[in-house]
Design an enzyme around this catalytic site. Structure first.
Site, PDB file in Angstrom:
ATOM      1  N   THR A  32       0.832  -1.217   0.000  1.00 34.67           N
ATOM      2  CA  THR A  32       0.000   0.000   0.000  1.00 34.67           C
ATOM      3  C   THR A  32       0.863   1.262   0.000  1.00 34.67           C
ATOM      4  O   THR A  32       0.528   2.232  -0.681  1.00 34.67           O
ATOM      5  CB  THR A  32      -0.959   0.048   1.208  1.00 34.67           C
ATOM      6  OG1 THR A  32      -0.209  -0.163   2.395  1.00 34.67           O
ATOM      7  CG2 THR A  32      -2.066  -0.974   1.097  1.00 34.67           C
ATOM      8  N   GLN A 107       1.002 -13.356  -1.469  1.00 37.33           N
ATOM      9  CA  GLN A 107      -0.322 -13.444  -2.092  1.00 37.33           C
ATOM     10  C   GLN A 107      -0.473 -12.350  -3.150  1.00 37.33           C
ATOM     11  O   GLN A 107      -1.489 -12.263  -3.813  1.00 37.33           O
ATOM     12  CB  GLN A 107      -1.407 -13.238  -1.025  1.00 37.33           C
ATOM     13  CG  GLN A 107      -1.353 -14.252   0.106  1.00 37.33           C
ATOM     14  CD  GLN A 107      -2.298 -13.869   1.233  1.00 37.33           C
ATOM     15  OE1 GLN A 107      -3.495 -14.095   1.173  1.00 37.33           O
ATOM     16  NE2 GLN A 107      -1.761 -13.255   2.274  1.00 37.33           N
ATOM     17  N   ILE A 109       0.222  -9.935  -6.494  1.00 33.90           N
ATOM     18  CA  ILE A 109       0.471 -10.191  -7.914  1.00 33.90           C
ATOM     19  C   ILE A 109       1.312  -9.078  -8.537  1.00 33.90           C
ATOM     20  O   ILE A 109       1.457  -9.005  -9.738  1.00 33.90           O
ATOM     21  CB  ILE A 109      -0.873 -10.348  -8.675  1.00 33.90           C
ATOM     22  CG1 ILE A 109      -1.769  -9.117  -8.452  1.00 33.90           C
ATOM     23  CG2 ILE A 109      -1.591 -11.614  -8.243  1.00 33.90           C
ATOM     24  CD1 ILE A 109      -3.089  -9.158  -9.231  1.00 33.90           C
ATOM     25  N   HIS A 125      -0.596 -16.706  -5.512  1.00 37.77           N
ATOM     26  CA  HIS A 125      -1.707 -16.246  -6.346  1.00 37.77           C
ATOM     27  C   HIS A 125      -1.238 -15.868  -7.758  1.00 37.77           C
ATOM     28  O   HIS A 125      -1.957 -15.194  -8.490  1.00 37.77           O
ATOM     29  CB  HIS A 125      -2.427 -15.053  -5.694  1.00 37.77           C
ATOM     30  CG  HIS A 125      -3.194 -15.460  -4.463  1.00 37.77           C
ATOM     31  ND1 HIS A 125      -3.692 -14.561  -3.553  1.00 37.77           N
ATOM     32  CD2 HIS A 125      -3.553 -16.675  -4.008  1.00 37.77           C
ATOM     33  CE1 HIS A 125      -4.322 -15.205  -2.580  1.00 37.77           C
ATOM     34  NE2 HIS A 125      -4.240 -16.491  -2.827  1.00 37.77           N
TER      35      HIS A 125
HETATM   36  P1  OAD Z   1      -6.235  -7.619   2.599  1.00 37.92           P
HETATM   37  O1  OAD Z   1      -6.680  -6.343   1.945  1.00 37.92           O
HETATM   38  O2  OAD Z   1      -7.280  -8.584   3.040  1.00 37.92           O
HETATM   39  O3  OAD Z   1      -5.362  -7.259   3.893  1.00 37.92           O
HETATM   40  C1  OAD Z   1      -4.403  -6.233   3.866  1.00 37.92           C
HETATM   41  C2  OAD Z   1      -4.166  -5.818   5.292  1.00 37.92           C
HETATM   42  O4  OAD Z   1      -3.019  -4.977   5.320  1.00 37.92           O
HETATM   43  C3  OAD Z   1      -5.318  -5.017   5.914  1.00 37.92           C
HETATM   44  O5  OAD Z   1      -5.636  -5.545   7.191  1.00 37.92           O
HETATM   45  C4  OAD Z   1      -4.743  -3.602   6.043  1.00 37.92           C
HETATM   46  O6  OAD Z   1      -5.240  -2.906   7.167  1.00 37.92           O
HETATM   47  C5  OAD Z   1      -3.270  -3.928   6.212  1.00 37.92           C
HETATM   48  N1  OAD Z   1      -2.388  -2.824   5.818  1.00 37.92           N
HETATM   49  C6  OAD Z   1      -2.511  -2.015   4.751  1.00 37.92           C
HETATM   50  N2  OAD Z   1      -1.475  -1.158   4.683  1.00 37.92           N
HETATM   51  C7  OAD Z   1      -0.679  -1.427   5.754  1.00 37.92           C
HETATM   52  C8  OAD Z   1       0.550  -0.870   6.255  1.00 37.92           C
HETATM   53  N3  OAD Z   1       1.163   0.127   5.631  1.00 37.92           N
HETATM   54  N4  OAD Z   1       1.085  -1.411   7.385  1.00 37.92           N
HETATM   55  C9  OAD Z   1       0.463  -2.443   8.033  1.00 37.92           C
HETATM   56  N5  OAD Z   1      -0.689  -3.008   7.608  1.00 37.92           N
HETATM   57  C10 OAD Z   1      -1.253  -2.514   6.481  1.00 37.92           C
HETATM   58  O7  OAD Z   1      -5.169  -8.278   1.626  1.00 37.92           O
HETATM   59  P2  OAD Z   1      -4.659  -9.794   1.574  1.00 37.92           P
HETATM   60  O8  OAD Z   1      -4.667 -10.407   2.914  1.00 37.92           O
HETATM   61  O9  OAD Z   1      -3.406  -9.764   0.790  1.00 37.92           O
HETATM   62  O10 OAD Z   1      -6.536 -12.630  -3.820  1.00 37.92           O
HETATM   63  O11 OAD Z   1      -5.781 -10.435   0.692  1.00 37.92           O
HETATM   64  C11 OAD Z   1      -5.622 -11.776   0.327  1.00 37.92           C
HETATM   65  C12 OAD Z   1      -6.172 -12.003  -1.047  1.00 37.92           C
HETATM   66  O12 OAD Z   1      -7.485 -11.427  -1.143  1.00 37.92           O
HETATM   67  C13 OAD Z   1      -5.414 -11.292  -2.154  1.00 37.92           C
HETATM   68  O13 OAD Z   1      -4.251 -11.976  -2.530  1.00 37.92           O
HETATM   69  C14 OAD Z   1      -6.428 -11.303  -3.256  1.00 37.92           C
HETATM   70  C15 OAD Z   1      -7.677 -10.949  -2.468  1.00 37.92           C
HETATM   71  O14 OAD Z   1      -8.813 -11.514  -2.977  1.00 37.92           O
HETATM   72  C16 OAD Z   1      -6.496 -12.763  -5.152  1.00 37.92           C
HETATM   73  O15 OAD Z   1      -6.345 -11.825  -5.902  1.00 37.92           O
HETATM   74  C17 OAD Z   1      -6.630 -14.171  -5.625  1.00 37.92           C
END
Ligand code: OAD
Length: 250
Positions: A32, A107, A109, A125
């Site tokens: 992010t 996870q 891409i 992924h």
């Molecule tokens: P999520 O969006 O579910 O989780 C990201 C987490 O990172 C959230 O809890 C945010 O609050 C946290 N976050 C964001 N910026 C941050 C920072 N600077 N410091 C600390 N924490 C931070 O994303 P994933 O867990 O990656 O799948 O989601 C998993 C999968 O869901 C993805 O790979 C995707 C999606 O569907 C596919 O595309 C197949």
């Protein structure tokens, strides 16, 4: 029921110093700060609904109409072409250079771990590095796809088949899951960074860990407390810059 224990930057630096086989599992939160929205954070794709993630990453929706996915891809590839990895990506790559990082399971891409210098990356992924024709299986590289999405709405192969990037859609099997599980099981320290751990089967990977587990994520995470599990609710770049300072201080 155990309480969630936390860990300050010094404690994390101590664990890293003691560890020889670190494995990291990353989610959208590591990227992010580079400018890529996550999925479930406050500015996430599921929250802003600028794109509809349920449609764009659903394999049956792609087969019906690849247009919405390619609309997202056009923007996404434009962004990742011009952005740089975060300090957390770079820190993880440095741990690999130091011989401590056995694998980064991601996870994501966006290929930012590779751009930062990590080589032991397991992309469960998939990613945009290669694409294939759904009809004749011909392979295309990322440069081809980047150009194609600028010129046409939906890139097609010479045979007329739709080209699909090798990212894993909902409804498709994740990649290299067993390799990732073996890496986690043989780690002495697992770092879980920037993931809500809500999407299975990747979210199950921390259950294979036998050593310490340090979760750094802003907000809730779908992992139960445990004896050697530490939960840090902090900004990743900020936390690991402190960890780095402690590592450098002796
Ligand atoms: P999520 O969006 O579910 O989780 C990201 C987490 O990172 C959230 O809890 C945010 O609050 C946290 N976050 C964001 N910026 C941050 C920072 N600077 N410091 C600390 N924490 C931070 O994303 P994933 O867990 O990656 O799948 O989601 C998993 C999968 O869901 C993805 O790979 C995707 C999606 O569907 C596919 O595309 C197949």
């Amino acid at each position: 029921m155990l309480d969630r224990q936390t860990l300050d930057a010094k404690g994390c630096a101590d664990l890293i110093r003691r560890s020889e086989r670190i494995v990291t599992l990353t989610g959208a939160g590591v990227s992010t700060a580079a400018g890529i929205p996550d999925f479930r954070g406050p500015k996430g794709l599921y929250v802003t609904r600028r794109y509809d993630p349920d449609t764009i990453f659903e394999i049956s929706a792609f087969h019906r109409d690849p247009g919405p996915f390619y609309e997202f891809t056009r923007d996404f590839l434009g962004v990742i072409h011009s952005i740089e990895p975060t300090s957390t990506h770079r820190f993880l790559a440095e741990l690999e250079t130091a011989g401590k990082m056995a694998a980064v399971v991601t996870q994501n891409i966006d290929s930012l771990h590779q751009k930062a210098g990590s080589r032991k990356v397991i992309s469960v992924h998939g990613d945009y590095w290669t694409s294939h024709c759904l009809d004749c299986s011909r392979e295309f590289d990322m440069a081809y796809l980047e150009e194609a999405v600028r010129e046409v709405e939906v890139p097609r192969c010479l045979c007329g088949g739709v080209i699909k990037p090798d990212i894993v859609f909902y409804g498709e099997a994740v990649r290299d899951l067993e390799r990732a599980a073996v890496a986690v099981a043989s780690s002495d320290l697992l770092l879980v960074l920037g993931s809500t751990l809500l999407v299975y089967p990747a979210a199950f990977l921390p259950e294979h860990a036998c050593g310490d587990v340090v979760v750094v994520n802003r907000g809730e995470v779908g992992l139960a407390p445990g004896m050697r599990r530490y939960f840090v609710d902090a900004d990743l770049d900020q936390y690991f810059s402190e960890v780095e300072q402690h590592l450098g201080s002796n």
